[in-house]
Design an enzyme around this catalytic site. Structure first.
Site, PDB file in Angstrom:
ATOM      1  N   SER A   1     -28.460  54.321   5.296  1.00  9.26           N
ATOM      2  CA  SER A   1     -27.329  53.166   5.229  1.00  9.26           C
ATOM      3  C   SER A   1     -26.669  53.092   6.522  1.00  9.26           C
ATOM      4  O   SER A   1     -26.706  54.369   7.332  1.00  9.26           O
ATOM      5  CB  SER A   1     -26.503  53.747   4.249  1.00  9.26           C
ATOM      6  OG  SER A   1     -25.335  52.891   4.426  1.00  9.26           O
ATOM      7  N   SER A   2     -26.481  51.879   6.864  1.00  5.44           N
ATOM      8  CA  SER A   2     -25.646  51.818   8.177  1.00  5.44           C
ATOM      9  C   SER A   2     -24.433  52.447   8.089  1.00  5.44           C
ATOM     10  O   SER A   2     -23.718  52.707   9.406  1.00  5.44           O
ATOM     11  CB  SER A   2     -25.377  50.278   8.587  1.00  5.44           C
ATOM     12  OG  SER A   2     -24.619  49.738   7.506  1.00  5.44           O
ATOM     13  N   CYS A   3     -23.829  53.155   7.147  1.00  2.00           N
ATOM     14  CA  CYS A   3     -22.661  53.706   7.144  1.00  2.00           C
ATOM     15  C   CYS A   3     -22.724  55.350   7.865  1.00  2.00           C
ATOM     16  O   CYS A   3     -21.594  56.031   7.645  1.00  2.00           O
ATOM     17  CB  CYS A   3     -21.867  53.892   5.862  1.00  2.00           C
ATOM     18  SG  CYS A   3     -22.809  55.183   4.796  1.00  2.00           S
TER      19      CYS A   3
ATOM     20  N   TYR B   1     -20.681  59.941   1.261  1.00  2.00           N
ATOM     21  CA  TYR B   1     -22.055  59.078   1.282  1.00  2.00           C
ATOM     22  C   TYR B   1     -22.755  59.332   2.590  1.00  2.00           C
ATOM     23  O   TYR B   1     -24.006  59.489   2.672  1.00  2.00           O
ATOM     24  CB  TYR B   1     -21.903  57.812   0.725  1.00  2.00           C
ATOM     25  CG  TYR B   1     -22.984  57.001   0.600  1.00  2.00           C
ATOM     26  CD1 TYR B   1     -23.852  57.191  -0.433  1.00  2.00           C
ATOM     27  CD2 TYR B   1     -23.288  55.778   1.518  1.00  2.00           C
ATOM     28  CE1 TYR B   1     -24.897  56.386  -0.519  1.00  2.00           C
ATOM     29  CE2 TYR B   1     -24.678  54.963   1.333  1.00  2.00           C
ATOM     30  CZ  TYR B   1     -25.320  55.248   0.183  1.00  2.00           C
ATOM     31  OH  TYR B   1     -26.569  54.658   0.046  1.00  2.00           O
TER      32      TYR B   1
ATOM     33  N   LYS C   1     -26.298  61.046   3.512  1.00  2.00           N
ATOM     34  CA  LYS C   1     -27.647  60.120   4.022  1.00  2.00           C
ATOM     35  C   LYS C   1     -27.909  60.636   5.390  1.00  2.00           C
ATOM     36  O   LYS C   1     -29.165  60.788   5.641  1.00  2.00           O
ATOM     37  CB  LYS C   1     -26.947  58.621   4.223  1.00  2.00           C
ATOM     38  CG  LYS C   1     -26.789  57.877   3.017  1.00  2.00           C
ATOM     39  CD  LYS C   1     -28.319  57.494   2.383  1.00  2.00           C
ATOM     40  CE  LYS C   1     -28.314  57.158   1.161  1.00  2.00           C
ATOM     41  NZ  LYS C   1     -29.609  57.402   0.388  1.00  2.00           N
TER      42      LYS C   1
ATOM     43  N   HIS D   1     -20.145  46.172  -4.087  1.00  2.00           N
ATOM     44  CA  HIS D   1     -19.989  45.968  -2.781  1.00  2.00           C
ATOM     45  C   HIS D   1     -19.509  44.576  -2.603  1.00  2.00           C
ATOM     46  O   HIS D   1     -19.330  43.869  -3.708  1.00  2.00           O
ATOM     47  CB  HIS D   1     -21.469  45.849  -1.914  1.00  2.00           C
ATOM     48  CG  HIS D   1     -21.922  47.333  -1.720  1.00  2.00           C
ATOM     49  ND1 HIS D   1     -22.699  47.883  -2.389  1.00  2.00           N
ATOM     50  CD2 HIS D   1     -21.431  48.070  -0.799  1.00  2.00           C
ATOM     51  CE1 HIS D   1     -22.848  49.314  -1.980  1.00  2.00           C
ATOM     52  NE2 HIS D   1     -22.207  49.284  -0.692  1.00  2.00           N
TER      53      HIS D   1
END
Ligand code: GDP
Length: 319
Positions: free
Chosen positions: A109-111, A138, A142, A181
């Site tokens: 994920s981009s987070c 999270y 990841k 989201h």
């Protein structure tokens, strides 16, 4: 190229991403797609996962399973987000190694990138600064997943790759307001307000955070492309490279669903990361780019939402 008779396991096939990958693989003519529901296989349980791999012998694995959610779910359920995801990544990657999977694509994920990363965010910015607190658990899981794939590659020569999608939306999304989201949340809020003839629609935060949105079928297409064309250790960003303010997103959704709505910002709710847009140069140079425009993708998603049993969507749990 992955042969059309290869045994392909899509882990997380009921979620937004996994279901899109399944659609994409089916339309490409793959005949042996393997899936397992949560009741059939607890992906957090290594013994159960090993047993399943031994019995089903996948050649290729798409690892799209996990506990996911929006800003509120992430910040209020950090233990689940860290534990479930670390375990799922660990068991599936390990079993893929033990049972000779030829290639695995892991979805992050981009987070994973630092809160104050330089925008647009390129792959090299991983671990260059502190994370955004609202999704730290999270993100840590990841990041561990990326490192796991790289470690198995280093130690055992496994062909395990990682893709980092930006914020996703599309048919099959989670419309539960507590865990969703922003796109499905606002879609539902505008829809419910229209039905109830309620003029005001609440949008969390200030409306100023910038986000990039990728239609989930574009992500699925990119995943199949990467499975065929990418075998490097470094993770690769998947996005559009284009972002917009949450306030603009809300206005676009209002135009599609309920043009007369009055948008009200609830500043007691968190904004999260100030800006999150990926540098997608690496993927573009490989020859892939997205096909869906945001407005069209939002319209298609809303049409899908209308075609569903809304009572089910409202109570659906996290994918
Ligand atoms: P994030 O990218 O990890 O922050 O994930 P989200 O999709 O949950 O949130 C994106 C942005 O949309 C954040 O700034 C939220 O505060 C904002 N937002 C506005 N209204 C909503 C809403 O109703 N639900 C969610 N999840 N986010 C909202």
């Amino acid at each position: 190229m992955v042969p059309s008779d290869a045994r392909i396991f899509v882990a997380g096939h009921r979620g937004l991403v996994g279901s899109a990958i399944l659609r994409r693989l089916s339309s490409a003519g793959y005949e042996n797609i393997l899936t397992a529901t949560r009741d059939q296989l607890d992906l957090r349980d290594q013994a159960a996962v090993n047993y399943w791999f031994k019995a089903n012998r996948p050649d290729y694995v798409y690892l799209a399973a996990g506990t996911v959610g929006g800003i509120m779910a992430n910040s209020t359920r950090p233990a689940e987000f860290l534990y479930d995801n670390m375990m799922i990544h660990g068991t599936v990657v390990h079993a893929s190694h033990q049972f000779d999977v030829q290639k695995l694509l892991y979805l992050g994920s981009s987070c994973i990138y630092p809160r104050h990363a330089t925008q647009p965010i390129d792959e090299d910015q991983l671990l260059s600064g502190p994370l955004e607190p609202t999704n730290e658990s999270y993100a840590l899981a990841k990041i561990a997943g990326i490192k796991l794939c790289q470690s198995y590659r280093t130690q055992y020569g496994s062909n395990f790759i990682s893709a980092m999608p930006t914020n996703l939306y599309g048919p099959g999304d989670n419309f539960n307001l507590e865990s969703s989201h922003v796109v499905p949340a606002l879609m539902r809020k505008f829809h419910d307000a229209k039905i109830a003839r309620e003029p005001k629609v609440e949008v969390w935060g200030t409306g100023s955070p910038m986000r990039e949105f990728l239609y989930v079928d574009d992500l699925a297409d990119a995943c199949v492309f990467l499975m065929d064309n990418y075998s490097e250790a470094q993770h690769i960003n998947v996005g559009t490279g284009v972002d917009l303010a949450i306030a603009e997103l809300a206005e676009t959704l209002a135009e599609i669903i309920y043009p007369r709505a009055e948008i009200v910002f609830d500043r007691s709710k968190p904004d999260g990361m100030p800006r999150k847009v990926l540098d997608v140069t690496k993927l573009r140079e490989l020859g892939w780019s997205p096909k869906h425009e945001l407005r069209d993708g939002l319209q298609t998603t809303y049409d899908w939402f209308l075609s569903q049993d809304l009572a089910d969507l409202r109570t659906a749990s996290v994918a």
